[in-house]
Design a protein around this motif. Structure first.
Motif, short mmCIF file in Angstrom:
data_model
loop_
_atom_site.label_atom_id
_atom_site.label_comp_id
_atom_site.label_asym_id
_atom_site.label_seq_id
_atom_site.Cartn_x
_atom_site.Cartn_y
_atom_site.Cartn_z
N LEU A 59 3.81 18.81 3.33
CA LEU A 59 3.55 18.73 4.79
C LEU A 59 2.26 17.98 5.08
O LEU A 59 2.15 17.31 6.10
N PRO A 101 0.09 15.62 2.96
CA PRO A 101 -0.39 14.84 1.80
C PRO A 101 -1.64 14.03 2.12
O PRO A 101 -2.17 13.34 1.25
N LEU A 157 -3.69 11.55 -0.42
CA LEU A 157 -3.57 10.10 -0.19
C LEU A 157 -4.95 9.50 0.08
O LEU A 157 -5.25 8.39 -0.36
N TRP A 194 -0.10 1.39 6.77
CA TRP A 194 1.23 1.98 6.96
C TRP A 194 1.06 3.45 7.31
O TRP A 194 0.26 4.14 6.67
N PRO A 254 0.83 -1.24 0.00
CA PRO A 254 0.00 0.00 0.00
C PRO A 254 0.85 1.26 0.00
O PRO A 254 0.61 2.19 -0.78
N LEU A 305 11.38 1.04 9.08
CA LEU A 305 9.95 1.09 8.70
C LEU A 305 9.53 -0.24 8.09
O LEU A 305 8.48 -0.79 8.40
N GLY A 306 10.44 -0.76 7.24
CA GLY A 306 10.09 -2.02 6.57
C GLY A 306 9.84 -3.12 7.59
O GLY A 306 8.87 -3.87 7.46
N GLU A 335 9.73 -2.87 1.77
CA GLU A 335 9.00 -4.04 2.30
C GLU A 335 9.08 -5.19 1.29
O GLU A 335 9.10 -6.36 1.67
N TRP A 379 1.12 12.35 9.24
CA TRP A 379 1.80 12.99 8.10
C TRP A 379 1.49 12.20 6.83
O TRP A 379 0.72 12.63 5.96
N MET A 380 2.05 10.98 6.75
CA MET A 380 1.78 10.17 5.53
C MET A 380 1.06 8.90 5.98
O MET A 380 1.48 8.29 6.97
N ALA A 381 0.02 8.52 5.22
CA ALA A 381 -0.68 7.27 5.60
C ALA A 381 -1.18 6.58 4.34
O ALA A 381 -1.66 7.27 3.42
N ALA A 382 -1.00 5.26 4.27
CA ALA A 382 -1.53 4.50 3.11
C ALA A 382 -1.82 3.09 3.62
O ALA A 382 -0.90 2.43 4.11
N GLY A 383 -3.08 2.71 3.52
CA GLY A 383 -3.42 1.37 4.01
C GLY A 383 -3.07 1.29 5.49
O GLY A 383 -3.33 2.21 6.28
N GLU A 435 -6.83 6.42 -1.98
CA GLU A 435 -7.05 5.20 -1.17
C GLU A 435 -7.77 4.10 -1.95
O GLU A 435 -7.28 2.97 -2.02
#
Lengths: 484, 616, 469, 98
Positions: free
Chosen positions: A461, A463, A467, B74, A316, B190-191, A397, B68-72, A471
């Motif tokens: 700063l 996003p 995002l 993570w 993701p 992070l990984g 990952e 700050w940053m988010a996806a799924g 999604e």
């Protein structure tokens, strides 16, 4: 009908501009581009209320061979539609001063219409028709209003990209006929097509991959990019780098990844390797350039390497990062090309050695150019970093080694952009240089650049908004826990 | 528990000052740009002192601010962490920074780009503060690179000087190499763990260590070594002296270069978990201390002597940290901040006095009469650097020597030689600048610095003298955060043997310096001609600069090879030649010769071909 | 569009009802000759007669449903009217319209020749047996030889192309006759049934050679560049559309006789070779008419591949649609391109330099036509090529398709070069002569049709189904 | 028996073809074409009698008529060349080429 209007409106605008005289068509172009931008922003409303993976969809009439005119809009498509509409308005305003004929303005509107078509279409045939239709306006923009080497660059651009899309056409034909052979139904709809396994699947995958790879551009297929970018007029380069390079990656996300999930996972090391080569090769080539536009062109090769790295990581974070990097690159490189356009507008030169100590003469230009360079180098706090970091985190990952090789790109990006920045803005001007002719930005240009730079800072700063929009696309590509 | 108001002010004040200065003050009164910024410095210093008091009172803050940053599943977020180490360094940075801001207002008054300087200067201040209070590695990285950017802008502030431009570029690229290491470490963390907040990360690491932990530890050390100018990647710091003196004083002496040590201190549980890493850090630190000390003794430019001295002292901090004494390293970091800032500001005053941006040893001499106040501060800071008893430097340097003694004879020898070299070059500089005859330059010419520049130096000199007595208090403050274990933060008690050894080393260095400068006055100018090989060796930092230049040359040749030969000529040439090749092909294939009879032959052959195809 | 008039009510029930279009053309021809008797007849009058004859013929075709018992029924003798024939007749007559509209010779002979040629094509389409096919073929070709002699472009050597065309045509028709003789010797009848035995096969092969000559496939292509270069652009347009379409129809009739014979097997290869040859040669040409000649050679190759694919799939009606669609789109493209040469009077490539700045509208129309000829997606040319390649891929002819695709890519080389000259270069001369009304109208019609056929194909699909039903 | 007629016909045809291809003068080539058509008529008439089918004979007449038209047209072109002062030789007609 609301989605068809998105590409029909600019097309009508294009014809309208053709009808008007030089000055009138300039105002017409501005009017139409602003209306389209407003409309695309308004679309966010109905988009929110839509359910299912596709925010908005519009099924059109079916035709022979299973081709049907279906359009749909999801998060990624909406953001790219916004980017296209926004950059078109920026281009029209940026090239306001110079006396262009009505053909110039109509070409941009036709270009916008074709790009909207690409981002909206759900049917592979309609997608391919718009995909090719993009070439024609850009061919004329580069060819007629470009700088001195424009003839060669326009021909090379058209032939090279057409050659690539022949592969894409053959791949699509094979895919559709294989689907007919096994499931007995003619369909070109992206959702309904399934991918063949084994060698046939690999060949189809390769054909489509090459077709999209030419546009990105991936490493071996990139030699059209520097010529096209260098010779295109300023606004042309902004659109070329800002949106057209995204069509390839959009194609990956929309066509390849949903149809070949296990094949993309099997080929991941190869594709990630190719993306890393893209990054390092693009940076090394950029270091050697002596022409500012060619340097930024090669930097686009490097930046889009990060996008591919992110999107194929299958996590993701990576996919969201890759998609976000598409937008970031559009803003950052669009701003850079526009400023080089301003320089070229004033001095008709764009070599690194042609300028010098512009800090004194054009402090605002230095400030904005520095800001855009820092964004493109991936300084945290600006938009470049968010896209690159999430792509690399996603790839970390999946394949940590590839993430490390890709991360080297951030050092190389400094190695080619800062010396160029210093040579043009800080270094002392040689005696034959054109920096005497460079005057500072006027109000119109400053306003444009402030909007772009604040957008970069905002995405850097916060996003979260974008995002969130991406999604659903990410969820469809990477269902939670699917990555083996 | 919520975020204290002063923590919010830490960020709000500088941002507000920057915006006000950029949009309101600069367009109308460029000369006044520094007023909003000085106000923000005052607010920030007050806030940091208030936070120090809160933390000293025992309340540690680790508060997430926003995502700050988010996806799924993570996610990366912004957050503020205020614990012992953070607040201690924050307070030192604020105090020293504010005073240097005041000094800079006086020093840069005549410069045409005054407003640009102050905006960049305060941007650095904001970035440094942000880094000290961030609670996860990604946010740490954001401010880490922000500091790198502001150092680039400030080193290259005088854009007309070619040396300044190349120094700025070299600094930024070298720092970016370090940032590469830091980024790889973050990606791995992070990984594997999915979260980089210090609190949660070190607990999670305790239970199941990541497979790549040694790589992560090493990468963190690479990042710290670059930012804190340890051996392999230190060369950017001496060149960074091209920037204005306040920049050198604040960034390249007191605050920025200590970021690396702060990073290692912050991630000590991770470093300690990697078996051989601390000893490596100690070895590199000790080596750098001696190597830089030696080079500092032979430099001819005042600011470059102090630059190499900073590299040497950073080596000492790394040595102490490597030996497991995080508290000692942080203490030395705080003390060093004070006396090194004083030394730089005095050097600045001297150069300002003789009207140049930096002073060569030959141009100064016998200034004790014309600049008494500067000399007094210089002497105080010099004593502190040498580690003589009442000064702040004594307490922290002794702690380092004591840590060395505890660890083993080799480490002790390293610490003592570094102390001796330190004493040597500082006394040499003192004598050459204030007592030496000065080659052909009238002593009366240099005038004392104006009060706006003098006052900050005076306060800092007082700090350098008296800060030592705060050591026990600082020790307790450091222990407040839960992060590194108790014993790592403990400060050693006073012991006579260490006192004797330290003072002896310092005395030895001072006497040697006295003999070589006053005893044989011409030695300074003649030894380079007598030993030309040694002189050239010193010039290129024992050959290390040649290695770096070679590396840069290789990269440029590689880009030429790839960019010109491979891409432009071979690959692009091949693709361009394909369409051209089809033209002659057409000629070869053409069948029509124009004459009717030849054409009719073609009809016959065609018909024959058709018959053949039909019949077989 | 009004519905079809029920055949019973309109068509008089005598057997020749199905030949109304041909009869109208014959009437037009006679009217032309009669008009010639009068001394001072104006070119406009002749033109009106010619155009009306063609339009009425097309109108009749569209609205008389195919008469029952069209398959060589009793009493109809050599006439056979199936939907394929009727559809292609539309192509023949519409292809002749631009030339008829553009003719402004002072006497009526050229118009009579054009109508005669169209009549020949009509007979060819209505042919029930090989003999009728031969007569139609000759009736089409002989006027063409004379037209080439009569309507010459400036600076072309007189009669050379006409002589070459005549002798080549004569040899080809005699080859056809020999094939006819063998066919008759083997089967005893002139019908379209395949003749048994090697002699029958040889007969078919020879007839196939004559057909390939008429289309100008590679071994037999040499006459085409000379004839197209020296004839006037409008005539070249007529020949490249109507006569080529008639030749393709002629080939389809022959291929339908024996779908899996040697002839049908070698068609795709001959087609691919022609396409590649035409593209390679066109890259080198400096003369615009010779360039368009080789480009029409390339398109002819693709048509032959299409016929080959049709034959490989057993010649059923449905898969004839792509060939027809290609013929239709090519008709507009080629006529439009040659018309532009007529309008602009450009001879060599340098004459086109900067033409867009002098006369933007014709330049834009020519650019649209060139993009359609090159097969760029939004235009009709792409759709036509796509359907033909589609059928060929379904028929399993992978290498010929690859050759044709390569030819399409090479095609870009010269089509784009012309656009580049027009748009990207500075004009060398400043004269821009006025454009006659009729020419511009036809040019507009051709360009719009070629471009929009790709974008709004479903508009035409109803028209296609009705015709091919 | 019909094989020999076919062979004779083909022989005559190739003779005619040879005349057309080898000879340089246009008039001779015209004669060659007539010879070729004549050969075809020989074959057709023979087989018409063989199958007793009058249609073939009608075809022969038609073919002769068409051949006559061709001949007229060819002569007309040759005359035009003569009036234009161009020798009726294939060598003189070679200006058009790539």
């Amino acid at each position: 009908m609301i989605l068809t209007a998105l590409w029909l409106l600019p097309a009508i605008g294009g014809f309208a501009c053709l009808a008007g005289r030089g000055r009138a068509s300039r105002w017409l172009a501005l009017a139409f581009s602003v209306v389209v931008f407003g409309y695309s922003v308004w679309l966010a409303g109905p988009y929110e209320t839509g359910q299912g993976p596709w925010g908005l969809s519009e099924a059109g009439s079916a035709w022979i061979f299973g081709i049907s005119y279906n359009l749909a809009l999801d998060g990624l498509a909406l953001s790219l539609v916004w980017l296209t509409a926004f950059l078109t308005v920026v281009c029209v305003i940026a090239s306001w001063r110079s006396e262009f004929s009505r053909g110039y303005w109509s070409s941009f509107l036709f270009l916008e219409a074709a790009l909207m078509g690409v981002f909206l279409s759900r049917d592979l045939f309609v997608f391919y028709v718009f995909w090719e239709a993009v070439l024609i306006p850009m061919f004329f923009i580069i060819g007629i209003w470009g700088s001195d080497g424009r003839r060669h660059a326009a021909m090379k651009f058209f032939l090279f990209t057409f050659f690539g899309s022949l592969f894409l056409l053959v791949g699509l034909l094979a895919l559709v006929s294989w689907n007919h052979a096994t499931r007995g139904v003619w369909t070109w709809d992206m959702g309904a097509l399934a991918a063949p396994g084994g060698l046939a699947g690999l060949l189809v995958f390769a054909g489509i991959f090459v077709g999209f790879g030419v546009k990105i551009p991936l490493f071996p297929l990139h030699t059209w990019l520097p010529d096209a970018h260098t010779e295109a007029p300023a606004a042309g380069s902004v659109m070329l780098a800002g949106v057209m390079l995204k069509m390839g990656v959009f194609g990956f996300v929309r066509v390849l990844l949903p149809m070949f999930p296990e094949l993309t996972w099997k080929l991941l090391p190869w594709i990630a390797g190719l993306a890393c080569v893209n990054i390092i090769y693009g940076s090394l080539c950029a270091m050697w350039q002596s022409d500012l536009k060619r340097l930024i062109a090669y930097s686009s090769v490097a930046h889009l390497g990060f996008c591919v790295l992110g999107i194929f990581s299958g996590t993701p974070a990576g996919v969201a990062g890759g998609c976000l990097q598409l937008l970031n690159h559009g803003l950052t490189t669009g701003a850079l090309f526009m400023m080089v356009g301003f320089l070229y507008e004033r001095s008709h030169r764009r070599g690194l050695a042609d300028f010098g100590d512009l800090v004194g003469r054009a402090p605002w230009l230095t400030f904005f150019f520095g800001w855009a360079v820092m964004a493109s180098v991936g300084l945290p706090g600006l938009n470049g970093f968010v896209g690159e970091f999430m792509s690399l985190a996603g790839m970390a990952e999946a394949l940590p080694v590839m993430a490390c090789i890709g991360a080297v790109g951030i050092v190389l990006s400094v190695a080619y952009s800062l010396p160029a920045y210093q040579a043009v803005f800080w270094a002392a001007s040689a005696e034959g240089s054109a920096s005497a002719k460079v005057s500072d930005l006027d109000l119109r240009e400053k306003a444009l650049l402030w909007v772009l730079c604040l957008a970069m800072l905002y995405i850097g700063l916060a996003p979260g908004a974008l995002l969130g929009l991406l999604e659903p696309t990410v969820a469809t590509l990477v269902p939670p826990g699917c990555m083996p | 528990m919520g975020l204290p108001l002063s923590a919010i002010l830490l960020f709000a004040a500088p941002v507000a000052a920057l915006l006000a200065a950029f949009f309101l003050v600069r367009p109308f009164k460029p000369g006044w740009t520094h007023w909003p910024i000085l106000a923000s410095c005052a607010v920030v210093t007050a806030a940091s002192v208030d936070l120090a008091a809160k933390v000293y009172a025992g309340s540690v803050f680790d508060v997430p601010v926003c995502a700050w940053m988010a996806a799924g599943n993570w996610m990366v977020s912004f957050g503020v962490r205020l614990d012992g180490i953070g607040v201690a360094v924050l307070t030192m940075v604020c105090v020293v920074g504010s005073l240097i801001h005041v000094y800079a207002a006086g020093y840069m008054r005549s410069d045409p780009c005054f407003s640009r300087f102050f905006l960049s200067f305060h941007l650095f201040f904001l970035m440094m503060i942000g880094m000290l209070v961030s609670n996860n590695y990604v946010q740490f990285y954001l401010f880490w690179e922000g500091v790198g950017l502001s150092s680039y802008l400030l080193i290259g502030f005088w854009t007309h000087k070619p040396a300044a431009r190349s120094a700025a570029l070299q600094a930024f690229i070298t720092n970016r190499v370090g940032d590469l290491g830091f980024l790889i470490a973050i990606l791995m963390l992070l990984g594997f763990y999915g979260d980089t907040r210090f609190g949660l990360l070190f607990d999670a690491m305790g239970s199941q260590p990541a497979p790549l932990l040694p790589l992560i530890g090493l990468m963190l050390f690479v990042a710290a070594a670059t930012k804190s100018a340890q051996f392999p990647l230190y060369f950017w710091l001496p060149d960074a002296m091209e920037g204005p003196t306040p920049v050198s004083a604040l960034m390249h002496a007191a605050t920025m270069v200590t970021a690396g040590i702060f990073l290692l201190a912050r991630s000590w549980p991770l470093i300690a978990a990697v078996p051989q890493l601390p000893t490596l850090i100690a070895a590199v630190g000790g080596g750098t201390a001696i190597f830089a000390g030696l080079l500092a003794c032979c430099q001819t430019d005042l600011k470059r002597i102090l630059a190499y001295s900073t590299v040497s002292h950073l080596g000492l901090m790394a040595l102490a940290l490597g030996l497991g004494r995080v508290g000692v390293a942080v203490l030395h970091l705080l003390m060093h901040g004070f006396f090194k800032a004083v030394l730089f500001l005095c050097a600045g005053n001297i150069a300002h006095g003789i009207g140049k941006s930096t002073a060569h040893v030959a141009e100064v001499g016998g200034l004790r009469r014309s600049m008494p106040m500067t000399m007094a501060c210089f002497v105080a800071a010099a004593l502190s650097l040498a580690g003589i008893w009442p000064t702040a430097g004594f307490f922290s340097k002794d702690a380092v020597i004591e840590a060395g003694l505890e660890a083993g004879p080799v480490w002790a020898a390293m610490a003592l030689t570094a102390a001796a070299l330190g004493a040597f070059y500082i006394v040499r500089m003192l004598l050459l600048a204030f007592y030496g005859p000065g080659s052909g330059q009238k002593p009366g010419h240099a005038h004392e610095a104006p009060p706006q520049m003098g006052a900050p130096v005076l306060f800092l000199a007082l700090g350098a003298l008296s800060a030592g007595w705060l050591a026990p208090g600082i020790g307790r403050l450091l222990a407040c955060g839960r992060m590194p274990s108790e014993e790592a933060l403990a400060l050693p008690h006073f012991s006579w043997t260490v006192f004797a050894l330290g003072t002896a080393a310092a005395a030895l260095g001072a006497v040697a310096a006295y003999v070589l400068t006053v005893g044989r006055p011409d030695f300074e100018w003649t030894w380079r001609r007598e030993y030309p090989r040694a002189a050239s060796l010193i010039e290129t930092d024992l050959g290390w600069r040649k290695v770096v230049a070679a590396a840069a040359f290789v990269v440029r040749r590689l880009s030429d090879l790839v960019g010109d030969l491979l891409d432009h000529r071979c690959w692009d040439g091949l693709i361009e030649s394909l369409p051209r090749a089809t033209l002659p092909l057409g000629g070869a294939v053409s069948l029509t010769s124009g004459r009717l009879s030849d054409h009719l032959w073609w009809i016959v052959s065609g018909a024959a071909l058709m018959l053949l195809a039909a019949l077989i | 569009m009004i519905g079809p008039i029920p055949a019973a009510e309109f068509a008089v029930s005598f057997p020749a009802a199905s030949l109304w279009p041909q009869l109208t053309l014959a009437a037009g021809l006679l009217a032309c000759l009669a008009a010639g008797m009068a001394r001072d007849i104006s070119a406009a009058a002749v033109r009106v007669v010619g155009v009306c004859a063609l339009i009425v013929a097309v109108w009749m075709l569209m609205f008389t449903a195919s008469v029952p018992g069209a398959g060589g029924g009793p009493g109809l003798g050599p006439v056979r009217l199936d939907s394929l024939g009727r559809a292609w007749q539309v192509l023949f007559y519409v292809g002749a319209l631009p030339l008829a509209a553009m003719l402004d010779e002072d006497d009526e002979v050229p118009m009579a020749l054009v109508l005669g040629s169209c009549l020949g094509m009509g007979l060819l389409a209505a042919a029930g047996d090989l003999l009728m096919l031969f007569i139609g073929l000759e009736c089409m070709s002989l006027p063409a030889y004379l037209l080439v002699a009569r309507l010459r472009s400036q600076g072309a050597p007189p009669y050379e192309a006409a002589v070459k065309y005549f002798f080549a045509g004569a040899v080809a028709s005699s080859l056809f006759l020999l094939g006819l003789a063998f066919h008759y010797a083997a089967s005893g009848s002139f019908g379209f049934a395949a003749a048994p035995g090697p002699v029958g096969q040889a007969g078919l092969a020879l007839m196939g050679a004559a057909a390939l000559f008429k289309i100008a496939a590679v071994p037999f292509h040499w006459w085409l560049p000379d004839v197209y270069e020296s004839s006037s652009p409008a005539l070249a347009g007529f020949m490249s559309t109507s006569i080529k379409a008639a030749a393709v129809f002629f080939l389809m009739r022959l291929a339908a006789m024996a779908p899996d014979s040697g002839l049908s097997r070698c068609l795709p290869w001959a087609g691919a070779a022609t396409a590649l040859y035409g593209a390679l040669l066109a890259l080198r040409q400096q003369g615009l008419q010779r360039l368009l000649a080789y480009s029409s050679l390339s398109h002819a190759g693709i048509l032959v591949v299409a016929v080959g694919a049709w034959a490989a799939q057993g010649c059923d009606g449905a898969s004839a649609a792509p060939i027809f669609f290609y013929g239709l789109v090519y008709l507009f493209m080629s006529n439009g391109a040659f018309l532009f040469l007529e309008v602009s009077g450009a001879g060599k490539r340098p004459d086109l330099d900067g033409y867009a700045k002098l006369c933007p509208v014709p330049a834009a129309l020519f650019a649209a036509l060139l993009l359609s000829l090159a097969g760029i997606p939004p235009t009709g040319g792409f759709l036509a090529k796509l359907f033909v390649f589609w059928e060929a891929v379904k028929a399993g002819l992978f290498f010929p398709v690859a050759g044709a695709a390569l030819a399409a890519l090479l095609g870009l080389g010269y089509y784009l070069a012309l656009i580049r000259n027009m748009y990207f270069d500075e004009p060398k001369w400043s004269k821009a002569e006025p454009h006659t009304g009729a020419a511009m109208v036809t040019l507009w019609a051709c360009a719009v049709a070629a471009a929009t056929l790709g974008v709004v194909p479903w508009l035409f699909s109803r028209f296609l189904e009705r015709l091919l039903s | 028996m019909n094989a020999t007629v076919l062979q004779v016909g083909v022989l005559l045809f190739t003779l005619g073809l040879g005349m057309v291809v080898l000879r340089g003068q246009l008039l001779a080539m015209l004669l060659g074409i007539e010879l070729m058509v004549g050969a075809v008529n020989v074959i057709l008439t023979y087989h018409a009698n063989l199958f007793g089918d009058p249609k073939a004979l009608a075809a022969v007449v038609l073919i002769i008529c068409v051949a006559a038209a061709e001949a007229v047209l060819g002569l007309c072109l040759i005359l035009k060349l003569h009036h234009g002062g161009i020798p009726a030789e294939t060598e003189s007609l070679a200006e058009l080429r790539d």
